[in-house]
Design an enzyme around this catalytic site. Sequence first.
Site, PDB file in Angstrom:
ATOM      1  N   LYS A  59     -21.772  -0.590  32.220  1.00  0.00           N
ATOM      2  CA  LYS A  59     -21.336  -1.625  31.282  1.00  0.00           C
ATOM      3  C   LYS A  59     -20.549  -2.723  32.008  1.00  0.00           C
ATOM      4  O   LYS A  59     -20.660  -3.894  31.669  1.00  0.00           O
ATOM      5  CB  LYS A  59     -20.494  -1.000  30.169  1.00  0.00           C
ATOM      6  CG  LYS A  59     -21.308  -0.107  29.250  1.00  0.00           C
ATOM      7  CD  LYS A  59     -20.419   0.621  28.260  1.00  0.00           C
ATOM      8  CE  LYS A  59     -21.210   1.580  27.389  1.00  0.00           C
ATOM      9  NZ  LYS A  59     -20.363   2.313  26.432  1.00  0.00           N
ATOM     10  N   GLY A  76     -15.788   1.128  28.657  1.00  0.00           N
ATOM     11  CA  GLY A  76     -15.580   2.561  28.475  1.00  0.00           C
ATOM     12  C   GLY A  76     -16.785   3.233  27.858  1.00  0.00           C
ATOM     13  O   GLY A  76     -17.685   2.579  27.325  1.00  0.00           O
ATOM     14  N   ASP A  77     -16.777   4.558  27.942  1.00  0.00           N
ATOM     15  CA  ASP A  77     -17.828   5.335  27.316  1.00  0.00           C
ATOM     16  C   ASP A  77     -17.269   6.715  26.963  1.00  0.00           C
ATOM     17  O   ASP A  77     -16.338   7.190  27.612  1.00  0.00           O
ATOM     18  CB  ASP A  77     -19.044   5.490  28.234  1.00  0.00           C
ATOM     19  CG  ASP A  77     -20.262   5.925  27.456  1.00  0.00           C
ATOM     20  OD1 ASP A  77     -20.830   5.090  26.724  1.00  0.00           O
ATOM     21  OD2 ASP A  77     -20.633   7.111  27.534  1.00  0.00           O
ATOM     22  N   THR A  78     -17.842   7.315  25.936  1.00  0.00           N
ATOM     23  CA  THR A  78     -17.434   8.655  25.520  1.00  0.00           C
ATOM     24  C   THR A  78     -18.675   9.502  25.315  1.00  0.00           C
ATOM     25  O   THR A  78     -19.640   9.058  24.694  1.00  0.00           O
ATOM     26  CB  THR A  78     -16.620   8.593  24.207  1.00  0.00           C
ATOM     27  OG1 THR A  78     -15.452   7.798  24.436  1.00  0.00           O
ATOM     28  CG2 THR A  78     -16.205   9.988  23.743  1.00  0.00           C
ATOM     29  N   SER A 113     -14.448   7.810  29.499  1.00  0.00           N
ATOM     30  CA  SER A 113     -14.280   7.129  30.785  1.00  0.00           C
ATOM     31  C   SER A 113     -13.879   5.685  30.559  1.00  0.00           C
ATOM     32  O   SER A 113     -14.121   5.114  29.497  1.00  0.00           O
ATOM     33  CB  SER A 113     -15.594   7.184  31.574  1.00  0.00           C
ATOM     34  OG  SER A 113     -16.615   6.543  30.828  1.00  0.00           O
TER      35      SER A 113
END
EC number: 3.6.1.9
Length: 193
Positions: A59, A76-78, A113
């Site tokens: 991203k 971010g990422d989950t 993250s």
Amino acid sequence: MLKEKLTQKKLVLASGSPRRQQFLKDLDLDVEIRLKPVEEIYPDELKGEEIALFLAELKAKAFENDLAENEILITGDTIVCIDDQALGKPKDKTEAIKMLQNLSGRTHEVISSVCLKSTQKTKTFCDKTVVYFKELSSAEIEYYIENHQPFDKAGAYGIQEWIGQIGVQKIEGSYFTVMGMPTHLLYDELLKF
């Protein structure tokens, strides 16, 4: 303290998530929201934490040549992991039901993250929290999906929503990590960045 330290910097959040936007407001940070479409595809050999870190960096790469000298980009990422399988966002109701049935009565790991990027450097980090779910009935799963439409959430649930209130028995780790942003780590890393 963080706000004073960042006076010369402009924060850019590349997330449409209202939760991530609110977290930064709650940290008393002013951010500009900038969105770019990114296809969230990762190599098959990646597992758990590696997936979350890869997607946060992916991203950030979308903004490679779009940052000014004084800007810090936050992406971010989950993901939700159970049985060495990563659960992303469900494509439809059927997939959401399957995910919640899989999580029912079991523990799983939520990994969130973050990638910080400027024109000079990039820093990526993540946090993990273990979530314990009670046994969920089919009626509870149906009710939740119908009334809360969790199609924008990894693992098909939001801990802050109805299903988290009735279904989560305990967590080991940060509540904010489960919601999608390890704010305690973000604060520390922004201070260092």
